[in-house]
Design a protein around this motif. Structure first.
Motif, PDB file in Angstrom:
ATOM      1  N   LEU A 151       0.819  -1.208   0.000  1.00 28.11           N
ATOM      2  CA  LEU A 151       0.000   0.000   0.000  1.00 28.11           C
ATOM      3  C   LEU A 151       0.861   1.269   0.000  1.00 28.11           C
ATOM      4  N   ILE A 152       0.273   2.320  -0.512  1.00 30.20           N
ATOM      5  CA  ILE A 152       0.974   3.600  -0.637  1.00 30.20           C
ATOM      6  C   ILE A 152       0.257   4.622   0.243  1.00 30.20           C
ATOM      7  N   ILE A 153       1.028   5.351   1.045  1.00 31.17           N
ATOM      8  CA  ILE A 153       0.432   6.373   1.895  1.00 31.17           C
ATOM      9  C   ILE A 153       0.842   7.743   1.363  1.00 31.17           C
ATOM     10  N   MET A 154      -0.123   8.627   1.241  1.00 32.59           N
ATOM     11  CA  MET A 154       0.215  10.004   0.900  1.00 32.59           C
ATOM     12  C   MET A 154      -0.583  10.953   1.785  1.00 32.59           C
ATOM     13  N   GLY A 155       0.036  12.074   2.114  1.00 31.77           N
ATOM     14  CA  GLY A 155      -0.633  13.029   2.993  1.00 31.77           C
ATOM     15  C   GLY A 155      -0.325  14.462   2.594  1.00 31.77           C
ATOM     16  N   ILE A 156      -0.754  15.334   3.430  1.00 32.19           N
ATOM     17  CA  ILE A 156      -0.585  16.760   3.164  1.00 32.19           C
ATOM     18  C   ILE A 156       0.006  17.420   4.404  1.00 32.19           C
ATOM     19  N   ASP A 157       0.890  18.359   4.219  1.00 32.12           N
ATOM     20  CA  ASP A 157       1.432  19.233   5.284  1.00 32.12           C
ATOM     21  C   ASP A 157       2.941  19.300   5.266  1.00 32.12           C
ATOM     22  N   ILE A 197       6.514  16.626  -1.984  1.00 29.81           N
ATOM     23  CA  ILE A 197       7.772  16.042  -1.503  1.00 29.81           C
ATOM     24  C   ILE A 197       7.706  14.535  -1.716  1.00 29.81           C
ATOM     25  N   THR A 198       8.665  13.987  -2.435  1.00 27.77           N
ATOM     26  CA  THR A 198       8.701  12.542  -2.704  1.00 27.77           C
ATOM     27  C   THR A 198      10.122  12.074  -2.468  1.00 27.77           C
ATOM     28  N   PRO A 199      10.359  10.752  -2.493  1.00 19.50           N
ATOM     29  CA  PRO A 199      11.746  10.289  -2.347  1.00 19.50           C
ATOM     30  C   PRO A 199      12.649  10.964  -3.368  1.00 19.50           C
ATOM     31  N   GLU A 200      12.123  11.125  -4.587  1.00 19.91           N
ATOM     32  CA  GLU A 200      12.948  11.725  -5.647  1.00 19.91           C
ATOM     33  C   GLU A 200      13.365  13.146  -5.279  1.00 19.91           C
ATOM     34  N   ASN A 257       4.897  17.454   7.124  1.00 22.40           N
ATOM     35  CA  ASN A 257       5.307  17.188   8.498  1.00 22.40           C
ATOM     36  C   ASN A 257       6.690  16.518   8.525  1.00 22.40           C
ATOM     37  N   ALA A 258       7.566  16.983   9.408  1.00 28.86           N
ATOM     38  CA  ALA A 258       8.960  16.507   9.430  1.00 28.86           C
ATOM     39  C   ALA A 258       9.044  14.996   9.600  1.00 28.86           C
ATOM     40  N   GLN A 259       8.182  14.459  10.457  1.00 30.37           N
ATOM     41  CA  GLN A 259       8.224  13.014  10.687  1.00 30.37           C
ATOM     42  C   GLN A 259       7.804  12.270   9.410  1.00 30.37           C
ATOM     43  N   ALA A 260       6.837  12.840   8.696  1.00 31.55           N
ATOM     44  CA  ALA A 260       6.393  12.229   7.447  1.00 31.55           C
ATOM     45  C   ALA A 260       7.515  12.290   6.412  1.00 31.55           C
ATOM     46  N   VAL A 261       8.183  13.437   6.331  1.00 34.97           N
ATOM     47  CA  VAL A 261       9.282  13.598   5.388  1.00 34.97           C
ATOM     48  C   VAL A 261      10.367  12.564   5.691  1.00 34.97           C
ATOM     49  N   ASP A 262      10.618  12.370   6.982  1.00 29.82           N
ATOM     50  CA  ASP A 262      11.606  11.386   7.411  1.00 29.82           C
ATOM     51  C   ASP A 262      11.215   9.988   6.921  1.00 29.82           C
ATOM     52  N   MET A 263       9.929   9.690   7.015  1.00 30.01           N
ATOM     53  CA  MET A 263       9.450   8.379   6.565  1.00 30.01           C
ATOM     54  C   MET A 263       9.597   8.234   5.058  1.00 30.01           C
ATOM     55  N   ILE A 264       9.324   9.311   4.333  1.00 26.52           N
ATOM     56  CA  ILE A 264       9.459   9.266   2.872  1.00 26.52           C
ATOM     57  C   ILE A 264      10.922   9.005   2.502  1.00 26.52           C
ATOM     58  N   LYS A 265      11.788   9.669   3.215  1.00 25.06           N
ATOM     59  CA  LYS A 265      13.222   9.533   2.973  1.00 25.06           C
ATOM     60  C   LYS A 265      13.685   8.101   3.257  1.00 25.06           C
ATOM     61  N   SER A 266      13.041   7.422   4.217  1.00 24.31           N
ATOM     62  CA  SER A 266      13.479   6.091   4.620  1.00 24.31           C
ATOM     63  C   SER A 266      12.837   4.992   3.773  1.00 24.31           C
ATOM     64  N   CYS A 267      12.213   5.364   2.645  1.00 25.08           N
ATOM     65  CA  CYS A 267      11.616   4.375   1.754  1.00 25.08           C
ATOM     66  C   CYS A 267      10.580   3.482   2.426  1.00 25.08           C
ATOM     67  N   THR A 268       9.693   4.059   3.165  1.00 25.76           N
ATOM     68  CA  THR A 268       8.605   3.299   3.786  1.00 25.76           C
ATOM     69  C   THR A 268       7.416   3.303   2.825  1.00 25.76           C
ATOM     70  N   HIS A 269       6.232   2.955   3.346  1.00 25.40           N
ATOM     71  CA  HIS A 269       5.027   3.019   2.526  1.00 25.40           C
ATOM     72  C   HIS A 269       4.618   4.456   2.249  1.00 25.40           C
ATOM     73  N   TYR A 270       5.154   5.344   3.049  1.00 28.07           N
ATOM     74  CA  TYR A 270       4.829   6.763   2.883  1.00 28.07           C
ATOM     75  C   TYR A 270       5.552   7.258   1.645  1.00 28.07           C
ATOM     76  N   LYS A 271       4.804   7.684   0.614  1.00 31.22           N
ATOM     77  CA  LYS A 271       5.452   8.009  -0.648  1.00 31.22           C
ATOM     78  C   LYS A 271       5.436   9.497  -0.988  1.00 31.22           C
ATOM     79  N   ALA A 272       4.522  10.241  -0.404  1.00 32.33           N
ATOM     80  CA  ALA A 272       4.519  11.664  -0.764  1.00 32.33           C
ATOM     81  C   ALA A 272       3.743  12.487   0.261  1.00 32.33           C
ATOM     82  N   THR A 273       4.182  13.706   0.430  1.00 33.97           N
ATOM     83  CA  THR A 273       3.392  14.660   1.200  1.00 33.97           C
ATOM     84  C   THR A 273       3.432  15.991   0.469  1.00 33.97           C
TER      85      THR A 273
END
Lengths: 504, 305, 310
Positions: free
Chosen positions: B234-240, B295-298, B242-258
């Protein structure tokens, strides 16, 4: 005759509260109702207010038989009651308080405050001209509050009978005189007043007639002008002829409890007394004489500024209950429900709470063992013959006498050097009373100094080696041996007031 | 005649000068200072204001709108020079906004919505944000599959995002919302986590995407997926952003974009507009949008497998 | 029958709810792993509620719990950012909370201030300190991975958080039901004046209860931070009402009208199971609150009915 009561009887469970009480009250007169504590005065009053239904007897109002069904009904009959614990709303003024529970004058849907103030001012002008009407009740003196209560009694449906329960018990002399005037004016308006008081001098002064109750029976009644003070005392005690065998003070016992210069009462007086090991000292005094508060000071539940209390030479710090317990003290409070039992906890825990070390699973581990709790409960049950089922039932499942035994049992299992008993058998039936007396005596025989207060004259005479009588914050008599008679006790209990009255 | 006019002009000038000599009091009011974006906006605005010599005060009422109204009344009574509402629908304090207008105090809004007597509302277009998020998520899912929706309709901006989702869903008939959850505040991360754990129990592998109206529940959803179903695609995307979310995106988790709203930009733009107003001018428009940044991993310079 | 309802009605209700959900959703709700997971989901609420139970045992309320949860989370991250090692940071947080608890307990018992008022004031102060520490922002970053592990993952087949709950519940149960201090606390709660006259010292015992409540709340703040990896100054706001709801539900279970640890666990479990089950069934969050409130009312009413019948 506005009110006549004939041969009224009332029993609570096994205890007889009234056993043939008569009283006749005429309109426009002040009628003194007298009697020792527990003579049946309050039951009689409760009958009039519709709180108690009598078992037998007759109530005649204006000569016609009547039964007072409810508080509402009593109110409709024009009966008003002014209790010792005043029931004013503290932040309401006299005017506002007088209308609580009464019909408010209204203008349209709104309360007409001007009309309220007018009505009260009119009544107050007559009864108590100098009473401030616009001050919150909390800022009034006790005497002024009594006056507000009187005015309140006169608002609404016209009052025919006003019952006042010890209205002057906590008043200064000046305030009491103001109240006396108000009471006389009340009578002049044609209202009948039943005036309950322990101050014989004021009864002699303001009452037209008197009725004396003793053990629920009318012991005497008549015009106040036909009797003197000793006569009233005789009627109240009724025992002057009976010579009782007083228990002698243990002769060569050392002094255990020593109370010195304890400030006491409102007049800056101090009291001192001693109790020997194995002696039972009874404190007697009328309600309001300050017995319970003295017991609380000795127990350390209330602190005191000056004076000393020592037990077997050890000083007990003011306000430190722990000191008393460590020195072998024990206390049975007056009010079983509110000061004694923890009704939400089990019998076993109620017995253990003052000495949790006794129910540890191992001496060095603060772990409460169920087996130890049960064992302790069984020990107390056997020693004090408590009638109970499970040790883990709640205390209110027991009878009053057995509940009372739990309060003794709480201190069981350690050497008791000082035992303080405040009304040890209140609300207890006759059989249990004797058993509790035996328990108290046993503690004394084992060497405890016992300080006891009781309103029950028979109990006092049955238990005490020596009696101190308190009146107005002072010790007015110390009686023992052959001087320990009911008449002398009653006389001393009323003595303080009589000294203030030069006529008596 | 001419001299009188000159005197008047001089008087006006000196009056203007003397008012300028006193610090301009600007009060920021918000019920949400503990949320990162609100805080960021407030702090940036404060910095912008201080650059211009304003005295900026921040008042927070901790999610309490009743208090927000009271504090706003106090501010009006204290005769502040301007009021800035952040992350609040000015309609919820409508009476107080009108009261400020009557007292001649300009009110601007950041990340709120437009209203009469509010000079300007500077915001990201939340509806647009919701659409952007939905488009990005649905594209990443290949145009079909099941999503879980985390929403918080009590916040007007966040509710607009939800409307953006609804509009986009109409274009994608193969995307289905199989579960949704109203996120509780305070404590949205843990609330999102518990809800996602339970939703995973029910739907497991059937979930292809998580649509988070704001990052907090998205973070909770990621934590839940990590512990419950780490292998899920599954892919998670959100809005804002948020630093913790950005951290998750950077760590290649299910969180793919904010989608990061450009909060400092909003604050800057808001301050510029307020400056114009305080100088006697008018805001350029009653609502101004600042575009969001994805903001995405790229964009973070990481390559995920 | 009525006696049974009175004693075990709330537990029966919990079991009934679990059975009902298991029938409605045998695979998702009824799976053993979900049931185990519920124990993890209820942990934080249950620990706050256990603290509240201890305070309720002395007949008082602690309204500062929610503030202390937020405070605990913020302070621990604040200390991490200042470079304090994790074990030391946690100890410091618990110690600070103990001080707050001691203050509340002292004010309540020594000056006989209503605990509602005293703890409301202390809670407000703590809230202010919390916001001041983090300047109103959510704190994130600098949280050591080892610290995060105390609130996530599993140990010996159970979630780590569940172990915390087991540990705290066992300790609290021993304190309240097994050792001497528990008798004193319940005696004070049952009849403060009687306990005092029997020699129970009111001030230190009441302070103890408030300290336990504060320390447990701070522990929840720490665990919450470990679980979600960030700390929010209002993060604990949701716990106060649910925790007392759990305690009240628990007071109707096992023991009549007294806060007790097993009962509180049942109460917290009911709240957690309803949340879990209804989410799995896809029922709206709003309805969950309505249902939880209704169950609390029903539990109290059933108990009253049981009492009158007995």
């Amino acid at each position: 005759m506005l009110l006549s009561i004939k041969a009224l009887e009332k029993r609570y469970g096994g205890a007889r509260a009234l056993g043939g009480a008569n009283i006749e009250v005429a309109a426009g007169s002040v009628h003194g109702l007298l009697g020792e504590n527990g003579a049946g005065k309050s039951t009689l009053i409760k009958t009039l207010s519709g709180l108690v239904t009598p078992d037998a007897g007759e109530i005649l109002i204006d000569g016609k038989p009547a039964s007072i069904e409810s508080v509402r009904h009593a109110e409709e009959l024009g009966f008003r009651f002014i209790h010792q614990e005043l029931s004013l709303v503290p932040h309401f003024t006299a005017v506002e308080n007088a209308f609580v529970g009464r019909a408010y004058p209204k203008r349209g849907p709104f309360i007409d405050r001007a009309a309220m103030a007018r009505a009260i001012a009119e009544t107050a002008r007559d009864i108590a001209p100098d009473l401030p009407l616009d001050v919150p009740a909390a800022r009034l003196t006790t005497g002024q509050k009594q006056l507000v209560e009187i005015i309140r009694a006169l608002i609404g449906e016209p009052a025919r009978l006003v019952v006042m329960d010890e209205p002057t018990a906590s008043l200064s002399d000046g305030e009491a005189r103001r109240l006396h005037k108000a009471v006389r004016r009340l009578a002049e308006r044609g209202v009948a007043v039943i005036f309950i008081s322990h101050r014989l001098d004021e009864v002699m002064e303001i009452c037209d007639r008197y009725t004396v109750l003793r053990n629920g029976v009318t012991a005497g009644a008549g015009d106040v002008s036909d009797i003197d003070r000793p006569g009233l005392v005789r009627l109240m005690s009724g025992r002057e002829e009976a010579e009782l065998i007083a228990r002698p003070t243990p002769a060569r016992s050392p002094v255990a409890l020593k109370v010195s210069d304890l400030p006491f009462g409102d007049h800056g007086s101090r009291i001192s007394f001693e109790i020997k090991a194995g002696e039972i000292l009874g404190l007697y005094g009328l309600v309001g004489a300050g017995r319970s508060s003295l017991m609380k000071i000795v127990w350390g539940a209330t602190s005191h500024r000056e004076g000393t209390i020592t037990l077997e030479g050890r000083a007990l710090r003011p306000g430190h209950i722990g000191d008393r317990i460590a020195a072998g003290g024990a206390y049975v409070p007056e009010d079983r429900r509110h000061e004694g039992l923890i009704v939400s906890r089990t019998i076993a825990e109620n017995l253990a709470i003052a000495n949790l070390k006794a129910v540890r699973v191992a001496p060095s581990l603060p772990w409460v063992g169920l087996a130890a709790l049960r064992r302790r409960a069984e020990e107390v049950k056997a020693a004090l013959s408590v009638k109970m089922g499970s040790a883990f039932a709640k205390p209110l499942t027991l009878s009053g006498g057995n509940q009372q035994k739990l309060l003794f049992g709480r201190w069981f299992g350690r050497p008791i050097r000082l035992l303080i008993l405040d009304e040890p058998t209140r609300g207890v039936d006759v059989g249990a009373k004797a058993e509790i007396h035996a328990v108290a005596r046993r503690f004394a025989d084992e060497g405890a100094a016992v300080l006891m207060t009781t309103s029950d004259m028979d109990e006092l005479l049955a238990l005490a080696n020596r009696v101190l009588v308190l009146a107005g914050g002072e010790i007015t008599a110390e009686l023992s041996g052959s001087s320990l008679t009911p008449a002398r006790i009653i006389d001393a209990a009323f003595q303080h007031q009589s000294r203030k009255d030069p006529a008596a | 005649m001419k001299s009188i006019r000159m005197t008047l002009a001089a008087l006006a000038l000196s009056l203007a000068g003397s008012t300028a000599a006193f610090a301009t009091d600007v009060t920021i009011l918000t019920p949400y200072i503990s949320s990162i974006p609100t805080n960021e906006m407030a702090q940036s605005f404060k910095a912008e204001g201080e650059k211009r010599g304003w005295k900026v005060t921040i008042i927070d009422t901790r999610n309490d709108f009743g208090q927000l109204a009271s504090r706003m009344e106090d501010t009006v009574n204290a005769k502040a020079n301007a009021i800035v509402l952040i992350s609040t629908d000015p309609g919820q304090v409508g009476d107080q906004v009108d009261m400020a207008a009557k007292a001649g105090i300009p009110v601007i809004s950041l990340d709120g919505s437009k209203r009469a007597n509010v000079a300007v509302n500077v915001t990201s277009n939340n509806f647009e944000l919701g659409t952007q998020l939905s488009e990005a998520l649905f594209k990443a899912m290949g145009g079909k599959g099941n999503i879980v929706k985390f929403f918080h309709s009590a916040h007007p901006g966040v509710h607009q995002r939800e409307l953006g989702l609804d509009a986009t869903l109409k274009k994608y008939p193969d995307i289905k919302v199989i579960a949704d959850h109203f996120v509780k505040v305070p404590g949205p991360v843990d609330d999102g986590r518990v809800a996602m754990e339970n939703i995973l129990r029910q739907h497991g592998d059937k979930i292809d995407g998580v649509w988070a109206a704001f990052d907090d529940p998205g973070i909770g959803a990621e934590l839940a997926t990590e512990s419950e179903l780490p292998k899920s695609k599954l892919i998670i995307m959100g809005i804002d952003g948020n630093a913790q979310a950005v951290d998750m995106i950077k760590s290649c988790t299910h969180y793919k974009a904010t989608f990061r709203q450009d909060f400092p930009k909003m604050a800057t733009l808001g301050a510029e507009q307020l400056d114009k107003i305080l100088k006697g001018g008018k805001a350029d428009s009653d609502e101004m949008y600042v575009p969001a940044v994805m903001i995405t991993p790229e964009t973070l310079g990481v390559k995920c497998p | 029958m009525t006696g049974f309802v009175r004693r075990f009605g709330t537990l029966a209700a919990l079991i009934a709810i679990i059975i009902a959900f298991s029938i409605a959703s045998p695979d998702a709700f009824g799976s053993p792993s979900n049931l185990i997971n519920i124990t993890q989901q209820m942990t934080l609420l249950a620990i706050v509620a256990i603290g509240a139970t201890v305070v309720m045992a002395v007949g008082e309320f602690d309204l500062s719990t929610a503030s202390i949860v937020s405070f605990g989370g913020i302070l621990v991250v604040f200390l991490f950012k200042a470079g304090v090692p994790a074990p030391l940071a946690c100890l410091a947080v618990l110690a600070a909370a103990a001080v707050f608890g001691a203050v509340s307990g002292f004010v309540v018992s020594r000056f006989e201030v209503l605990s509602f008022i005293a703890t409301l004031a202390v809670g407000t102060i703590i809230g202010g300190i919390t916001f001041w520490l983090c300047e109103g922002a959510t704190l994130f970053g600098d949280i050591p991975g080892g610290f995060r592990d105390i609130g996530r993952g599993t140990m010996l087949g159970l979630p780590t958080l569940t172990w915390w709950l087991i540990g705290v519940a066992a300790c609290a149960w021993i304190i309240l039901d097994k050792v001497e201090i528990g008798r004193r606390l319940y005696a004070i709660g049952g009849n403060r004046e009687a306990a005092r006259l029997a020699g129970v010292r009111i001030v230190p015992n009441t302070m103890f209860a408030f300290i336990v409540s504060a320390v447990l709340s701070a522990l929840v703040g720490i665990l919450l931070t470990a679980r979600i990896g960030s700390a929010n100054p209002t993060g604990g706001g949701g716990y106060l009402l649910s925790a007392y709801a759990a305690v009240f539900l628990g007071m109707t279970a096992f023991r009549e009208g007294e806060a007790n640890v097993p009962g509180t666990l049942v109460g917290a479990a009911i709240i957690a199971v309803i949340g879990n089950g209804l989410t799995i069934l896809g029922v709206s969050t709003f309805l969950q609150d309505i249902i939880t409130g209704t169950i609390i009312l029903a539990a109290v009413l059933v108990r009253r009915a049981g009492k009158q019948g007995a």
